[in-house]
Design a protein around this motif. Structure first.
Motif, short mmCIF file in Angstrom:
data_model
loop_
_atom_site.label_atom_id
_atom_site.label_comp_id
_atom_site.label_asym_id
_atom_site.label_seq_id
_atom_site.Cartn_x
_atom_site.Cartn_y
_atom_site.Cartn_z
N TYR A 195 0.87 -1.18 0.00
CA TYR A 195 0.00 0.00 0.00
C TYR A 195 0.90 1.22 0.00
O TYR A 195 1.84 1.32 0.81
N LYS A 223 1.17 5.20 0.65
CA LYS A 223 0.51 6.22 1.46
C LYS A 223 -0.18 7.26 0.58
O LYS A 223 0.45 7.91 -0.26
N ILE A 224 -1.47 7.44 0.78
CA ILE A 224 -2.27 8.36 -0.03
C ILE A 224 -2.17 9.79 0.50
O ILE A 224 -1.93 10.73 -0.27
N HIS A 225 -2.39 9.96 1.78
CA HIS A 225 -2.42 11.31 2.38
C HIS A 225 -1.04 11.65 2.96
O HIS A 225 -0.59 11.00 3.91
N PRO A 238 -6.64 2.54 -2.40
CA PRO A 238 -6.84 1.82 -1.13
C PRO A 238 -6.52 0.34 -1.30
O PRO A 238 -6.71 -0.23 -2.38
N ALA A 264 -3.55 1.34 6.06
CA ALA A 264 -3.38 2.80 5.99
C ALA A 264 -2.01 3.11 6.57
O ALA A 264 -1.35 2.25 7.14
N TYR A 294 -0.63 9.56 8.61
CA TYR A 294 -1.51 10.72 8.41
C TYR A 294 -2.86 10.31 7.82
O TYR A 294 -3.85 11.03 7.99
N ASP A 295 -2.91 9.16 7.15
CA ASP A 295 -4.18 8.64 6.64
C ASP A 295 -5.23 8.54 7.74
O ASP A 295 -6.44 8.60 7.45
N LEU A 352 -11.34 7.24 3.90
CA LEU A 352 -10.47 6.13 3.51
C LEU A 352 -10.83 4.89 4.31
O LEU A 352 -10.93 3.78 3.77
N ALA A 372 -2.54 0.37 10.66
CA ALA A 372 -2.03 1.69 10.32
C ALA A 372 -0.62 1.86 10.86
O ALA A 372 -0.41 2.42 11.95
N THR A 380 2.76 3.63 11.56
CA THR A 380 2.86 5.07 11.78
C THR A 380 4.20 5.45 12.37
O THR A 380 4.83 4.68 13.09
N ARG A 416 -11.68 6.18 14.10
CA ARG A 416 -11.69 5.48 12.81
C ARG A 416 -12.28 4.08 12.96
O ARG A 416 -12.91 3.57 12.03
#
Length: 266
Positions: free
Chosen positions: A105, A107-109, A128, A141, A144-145, A151, A165, A167, A186
């Motif tokens: 995956y 990271k999107i954000h 995703p 995730a 920051y996601d 999401l 997630a 992190t 979340r």
């Protein structure tokens, strides 16, 4: 589902980071865990030369982690990087399966907040990701996601019962409280377990950290779908094993059908 939380600190020494990972993977496997989650930037810490680490260690890192997953018969989710086409890197959660296959995956954000500008160094992801571990669908995730509930809702709509997630959370006033609140929120948003797994606090562990980068605060936690913290860690490096009662996912979906009740995409 039995999972292992590997809350560690890493620095710019990729080989030593890998040695630490190997020890935690072995201990996780011995404990009977089927999935072990490591933090974001496990390969090399944020604030280090990410491009150089990718060039010098990218291939060997992946081969080594894949070997660990196969040797110990456990799925590994771990923070790593790879070179992007534009001179930046991709911030990844690599997912390594015992059968030798790998997923990822991106990271999107990106963390363009609190004075940071992650997008200067990192190319954002777009897709995703949900994978299957022992028949359980697991969403992924990164850091920051966790501030973006849509999401997590999308991962749940894709079947995720557990969302991990990895992190490397930035320290600062109120940041621990935000982290804990976001993880539990979340889980409530998505009717899923949220495994919020961060780097340990370098101020406690003594690992050399880049002062200007988010390098961890510890306080990893697992929230059940009702927002209850199943386990919360301290600031130090530690390995904790948690048994997730997945029946709670179905119970939450029936009791608080957030996604079913959502209208107009909100």
């Amino acid at each position: 589902m039995k999972i292992a939380l590997a809350q560690i600190n890493t620095d710019d020494n990729v080989e030593q980071n890998l040695e630490k990972v190997a020890g935690f993977v072995e201990r996780s496997s011995i404990s009977g865990a089927r999935l072990v989650v490591f933090p974001e930037a496990t390969m090399t810490a944020l604030g280090t030369n990410l491009v150089s680490a990718c060039k010098n260690y990218g291939s060997s890192w992946r081969a080594s982690v894949a070997s660990l997953a196969k040797q110990f018969g456990i799925t590994i989710v771990i923070g790593e990087f790879e070179e992007a086409a534009d001179g930046r890197v991709r911030n990844l959660a690599g997912i390594y399966f015992p059968d030798g296959t790998r997923s990822e995956y991106a990271k999107i954000h990106l963390f363009d907040a609190f004075g940071n500008k992650e997008s200067d160094e990192v190319e954002p992801g777009t897709t995703p990701t949900v994978v299957e571990v022992d028949g359980v669908k697991v969403g992924v995730a990164i850091c920051y996601d966790i501030r973006f509930p849509k999401l997590f809702a999308e991962l749940s709509r894709s079947g995720a019962e557990v969302i991990v997630a990895p992190t490397s959370w930035g320290a600062g006033p109120g940041k621990i409280e935000q982290w804990e609140t976001l993880a539990r929120s979340r889980a409530l948003d998505s009717n899923s377990f949220v495994v919020a797994l961060g780097q340990a606090d370098p101020a406690v562990t003594g690992v050399k950290a880049a002062a200007s980068s988010p390098t961890g605060i510890g306080h990893s936690l697992v929230s059940d779908p009702f927002g209850h913290a199943v386990i919360e860690l301290g600031k130090e490096e530690s390995l904790e094993i948690v048994e997730l009662d997945l029946e709670l996912v179905q119970r939450a979906q029936q009791t608080i059908p957030i996604l079913e009740n959502a209208r107009l995409g909100y």
